[in-house]
Design a protein around this motif. Sequence first.
Motif, PDB file in Angstrom:
ATOM      1  N   LEU A   1     -25.531  53.542  59.459  1.00 46.97           N
ATOM      2  CA  LEU A   1     -25.343  53.253  58.153  1.00 46.97           C
ATOM      3  C   LEU A   1     -23.759  53.038  57.689  1.00 46.97           C
ATOM      4  O   LEU A   1     -23.171  52.200  56.882  1.00 46.97           O
ATOM      5  CB  LEU A   1     -26.369  54.010  57.281  1.00 46.97           C
ATOM      6  CG  LEU A   1     -27.666  53.939  57.538  1.00 46.97           C
ATOM      7  CD1 LEU A   1     -28.606  54.898  56.686  1.00 46.97           C
ATOM      8  CD2 LEU A   1     -28.193  52.495  57.128  1.00 46.97           C
ATOM      9  N   LEU A   2     -23.297  54.359  57.964  1.00 46.04           N
ATOM     10  CA  LEU A   2     -21.867  54.322  57.538  1.00 46.04           C
ATOM     11  C   LEU A   2     -20.991  53.384  58.330  1.00 46.04           C
ATOM     12  O   LEU A   2     -20.039  52.923  57.598  1.00 46.04           O
ATOM     13  CB  LEU A   2     -21.497  55.777  57.973  1.00 46.04           C
ATOM     14  CG  LEU A   2     -22.029  56.999  56.968  1.00 46.04           C
ATOM     15  CD1 LEU A   2     -21.950  58.401  57.740  1.00 46.04           C
ATOM     16  CD2 LEU A   2     -21.382  57.032  55.689  1.00 46.04           C
ATOM     17  N   LYS A   3     -21.219  52.949  59.539  1.00 47.14           N
ATOM     18  CA  LYS A   3     -20.289  51.978  60.087  1.00 47.14           C
ATOM     19  C   LYS A   3     -20.318  50.580  59.150  1.00 47.14           C
ATOM     20  O   LYS A   3     -19.233  49.987  58.985  1.00 47.14           O
ATOM     21  CB  LYS A   3     -20.946  51.781  61.562  1.00 47.14           C
ATOM     22  CG  LYS A   3     -20.128  50.713  62.323  1.00 47.14           C
ATOM     23  CD  LYS A   3     -20.615  50.597  63.844  1.00 47.14           C
ATOM     24  CE  LYS A   3     -21.952  49.504  63.781  1.00 47.14           C
ATOM     25  NZ  LYS A   3     -22.400  49.504  65.082  1.00 47.14           N
ATOM     26  N   TYR A   4     -21.472  50.384  58.886  1.00 53.10           N
ATOM     27  CA  TYR A   4     -21.561  49.034  58.117  1.00 53.10           C
ATOM     28  C   TYR A   4     -21.197  49.182  56.682  1.00 53.10           C
ATOM     29  O   TYR A   4     -20.837  48.228  55.965  1.00 53.10           O
ATOM     30  CB  TYR A   4     -23.055  48.261  58.199  1.00 53.10           C
ATOM     31  CG  TYR A   4     -23.277  47.626  59.361  1.00 53.10           C
ATOM     32  CD1 TYR A   4     -22.852  46.646  59.847  1.00 53.10           C
ATOM     33  CD2 TYR A   4     -23.940  48.479  60.611  1.00 53.10           C
ATOM     34  CE1 TYR A   4     -23.122  45.953  60.990  1.00 53.10           C
ATOM     35  CE2 TYR A   4     -24.086  48.038  61.824  1.00 53.10           C
ATOM     36  CZ  TYR A   4     -23.833  46.726  62.061  1.00 53.10           C
ATOM     37  OH  TYR A   4     -24.110  46.132  63.319  1.00 53.10           O
ATOM     38  N   LEU A   5     -21.268  50.446  56.334  1.00 53.93           N
ATOM     39  CA  LEU A   5     -20.516  50.677  54.512  1.00 53.93           C
ATOM     40  C   LEU A   5     -19.164  50.568  54.951  1.00 53.93           C
ATOM     41  O   LEU A   5     -18.416  50.329  53.798  1.00 53.93           O
ATOM     42  CB  LEU A   5     -21.299  51.949  54.259  1.00 53.93           C
ATOM     43  CG  LEU A   5     -22.664  52.118  53.969  1.00 53.93           C
ATOM     44  CD1 LEU A   5     -23.159  53.603  53.593  1.00 53.93           C
ATOM     45  CD2 LEU A   5     -23.024  51.351  52.564  1.00 53.93           C
ATOM     46  N   ASN A   6     -18.683  50.855  55.781  1.00 55.35           N
ATOM     47  CA  ASN A   6     -17.217  50.853  56.010  1.00 55.35           C
ATOM     48  C   ASN A   6     -16.711  49.498  56.116  1.00 55.35           C
ATOM     49  O   ASN A   6     -15.456  49.024  55.518  1.00 55.35           O
ATOM     50  CB  ASN A   6     -16.624  51.481  57.395  1.00 55.35           C
ATOM     51  CG  ASN A   6     -16.754  53.149  57.258  1.00 55.35           C
ATOM     52  OD1 ASN A   6     -16.812  53.897  56.163  1.00 55.35           O
ATOM     53  ND2 ASN A   6     -16.838  53.729  58.377  1.00 55.35           N
ATOM     54  N   ARG A   7     -17.589  48.733  56.495  1.00 59.99           N
ATOM     55  CA  ARG A   7     -17.303  47.151  56.700  1.00 59.99           C
ATOM     56  C   ARG A   7     -17.505  46.325  55.386  1.00 59.99           C
ATOM     57  O   ARG A   7     -16.842  45.427  54.960  1.00 59.99           O
ATOM     58  CB  ARG A   7     -18.126  46.531  57.816  1.00 59.99           C
ATOM     59  CG  ARG A   7     -17.643  46.986  59.211  1.00 59.99           C
ATOM     60  CD  ARG A   7     -18.515  46.330  60.182  1.00 59.99           C
ATOM     61  NE  ARG A   7     -18.377  47.052  61.498  1.00 59.99           N
ATOM     62  CZ  ARG A   7     -19.182  46.452  62.641  1.00 59.99           C
ATOM     63  NH1 ARG A   7     -20.040  45.491  62.339  1.00 59.99           N
ATOM     64  NH2 ARG A   7     -18.750  47.075  63.778  1.00 59.99           N
ATOM     65  N   HIS A   8     -18.530  46.862  54.519  1.00 59.95           N
ATOM     66  CA  HIS A   8     -19.202  46.024  53.401  1.00 59.95           C
ATOM     67  C   HIS A   8     -19.316  47.261  52.180  1.00 59.95           C
ATOM     68  O   HIS A   8     -20.273  47.654  51.972  1.00 59.95           O
ATOM     69  CB  HIS A   8     -20.376  45.464  53.632  1.00 59.95           C
ATOM     70  CG  HIS A   8     -20.413  44.620  55.058  1.00 59.95           C
ATOM     71  ND1 HIS A   8     -19.735  43.480  54.884  1.00 59.95           N
ATOM     72  CD2 HIS A   8     -20.865  44.619  56.101  1.00 59.95           C
ATOM     73  CE1 HIS A   8     -19.981  42.912  56.308  1.00 59.95           C
ATOM     74  NE2 HIS A   8     -20.619  43.708  56.949  1.00 59.95           N
ATOM     75  N   GLU A   9     -18.176  47.468  51.814  1.00 60.49           N
ATOM     76  CA  GLU A   9     -18.231  48.774  50.793  1.00 60.49           C
ATOM     77  C   GLU A   9     -18.936  47.987  49.496  1.00 60.49           C
ATOM     78  O   GLU A   9     -18.894  46.857  48.960  1.00 60.49           O
ATOM     79  CB  GLU A   9     -16.684  49.003  50.347  1.00 60.49           C
ATOM     80  CG  GLU A   9     -16.818  50.189  49.175  1.00 60.49           C
ATOM     81  CD  GLU A   9     -15.362  50.574  49.073  1.00 60.49           C
ATOM     82  OE1 GLU A   9     -15.003  51.354  48.296  1.00 60.49           O
ATOM     83  OE2 GLU A   9     -14.299  49.879  49.895  1.00 60.49           O
ATOM     84  N   VAL A  10     -19.899  49.038  49.078  1.00 60.13           N
ATOM     85  CA  VAL A  10     -20.678  48.768  47.888  1.00 60.13           C
ATOM     86  C   VAL A  10     -20.354  50.076  46.766  1.00 60.13           C
ATOM     87  O   VAL A  10     -19.742  50.809  47.118  1.00 60.13           O
ATOM     88  CB  VAL A  10     -22.343  48.756  48.257  1.00 60.13           C
ATOM     89  CG1 VAL A  10     -22.549  47.744  49.255  1.00 60.13           C
ATOM     90  CG2 VAL A  10     -22.590  50.199  48.908  1.00 60.13           C
ATOM     91  N   ILE A  11     -21.038  49.600  45.689  1.00 59.94           N
ATOM     92  CA  ILE A  11     -20.512  50.540  44.531  1.00 59.94           C
ATOM     93  C   ILE A  11     -21.368  51.986  44.533  1.00 59.94           C
ATOM     94  O   ILE A  11     -21.385  52.767  43.293  1.00 59.94           O
ATOM     95  CB  ILE A  11     -20.796  49.588  43.097  1.00 59.94           C
ATOM     96  CG1 ILE A  11     -22.347  49.437  42.807  1.00 59.94           C
ATOM     97  CG2 ILE A  11     -19.883  48.403  43.217  1.00 59.94           C
ATOM     98  CD1 ILE A  11     -22.490  48.544  41.527  1.00 59.94           C
ATOM     99  N   GLY A  12     -22.180  52.196  45.540  1.00 59.07           N
ATOM    100  CA  GLY A  12     -22.952  53.486  45.464  1.00 59.07           C
ATOM    101  C   GLY A  12     -24.262  53.372  45.674  1.00 59.07           C
ATOM    102  O   GLY A  12     -24.804  52.189  46.132  1.00 59.07           O
ATOM    103  N   GLY A  13     -25.121  54.312  45.406  1.00 57.16           N
ATOM    104  CA  GLY A  13     -26.365  54.305  45.457  1.00 57.16           C
ATOM    105  C   GLY A  13     -27.117  55.627  46.136  1.00 57.16           C
ATOM    106  O   GLY A  13     -26.661  56.709  45.949  1.00 57.16           O
ATOM    107  N   ILE A  14     -27.874  55.554  46.911  1.00 53.77           N
ATOM    108  CA  ILE A  14     -28.889  56.959  47.201  1.00 53.77           C
ATOM    109  C   ILE A  14     -29.184  56.654  48.718  1.00 53.77           C
ATOM    110  O   ILE A  14     -29.636  55.655  49.251  1.00 53.77           O
ATOM    111  CB  ILE A  14     -30.186  56.832  46.549  1.00 53.77           C
ATOM    112  CG1 ILE A  14     -29.992  56.958  45.063  1.00 53.77           C
ATOM    113  CG2 ILE A  14     -30.920  58.171  47.245  1.00 53.77           C
ATOM    114  CD1 ILE A  14     -31.135  56.958  44.295  1.00 53.77           C
ATOM    115  N   ALA A  15     -28.729  57.610  49.436  1.00 48.00           N
ATOM    116  CA  ALA A  15     -29.424  57.562  50.911  1.00 48.00           C
ATOM    117  C   ALA A  15     -30.818  58.357  50.912  1.00 48.00           C
ATOM    118  O   ALA A  15     -30.667  59.376  50.527  1.00 48.00           O
ATOM    119  CB  ALA A  15     -28.353  58.341  51.666  1.00 48.00           C
TER     120      ALA A  15
END
Length: 281
Positions: A152-166
């Motif tokens: 999940l973190l790998k793709y969040l590093n590529r496609h940064e979003v404004i936050g949320g909930i894990a």
Amino acid sequence: MSAFVNWPRKMTAMWIDTHCHLDAAEFDADREEVLARARSGGVSMMVIPGVDAAGFAKVSELAHRHRFAYALGIHPLYTPKASEDDLGRLRAALVAGHDDPRLVAVGEIGLDYAVEGLDRERQEWFYAQQLKLAREFRLPVILHVRRSADGLLKYLNRHEVIGGIAHAFNGSEDQALRMIARGLKLGYGGAMTYDGSLRIRQLASTLPDDAWVLETDAPDIPPHWRRKEGASLRNEPGDLPAMGQVMARLRNLPLDEVARLNRRNACAALPRLAALLDQPG
């Protein structure tokens, strides 16, 4: 029932369930009774995440009928039957809901590396495409994470979003801190109530006050008091105050303070919630 659920008879706390599958078939027979029990315990707001394109309309309709919030997404467990057309349906629904204050996130999306035979590459493709949509529509995300925090973190590093909930976070402290650094809150619920959930309970007790939210994931992940003779019973949003009491004991906080922090953190994770909570009745 656990000693954790012996809260005062008169509850002043107002609770938000940040993850409740109210649309699930398990609630079709008695949904109104389930909601009545939840409201009588002080649960004033629920976030209903979508899991597949076929359910988008039901999720939205329930949120509007009951004055709750909702999210739209394609869950990783539904990716085997999902298609590119479903991503188009998601995008169309996000366009249609652009000005809908009850649409608060893209979710439930993510990765599940625990289920045998589930195509990782296909999951990851759908996850990445939905992160792009969340970024395009400037919406936070509600993430499914099961043995997949690093992915999940790998793709969040590529496609940064404004936050949320894990949602239902069960990773390591290092993974938790990296999620938090990405602007995500960590969701805690039924699994936190088990004495054997040592890592989950340790993180729930030591994370910063602004790092977590409460959730039931109803009808899934039942708390320990809903298990009898080894059989899992249906989880309900009305169990959230008792989960809040578990969090209060783990963090050595008053119950009302846990409810207050949960509300504050939920609104930080899902900014559109704040306006909904301020609406009368």
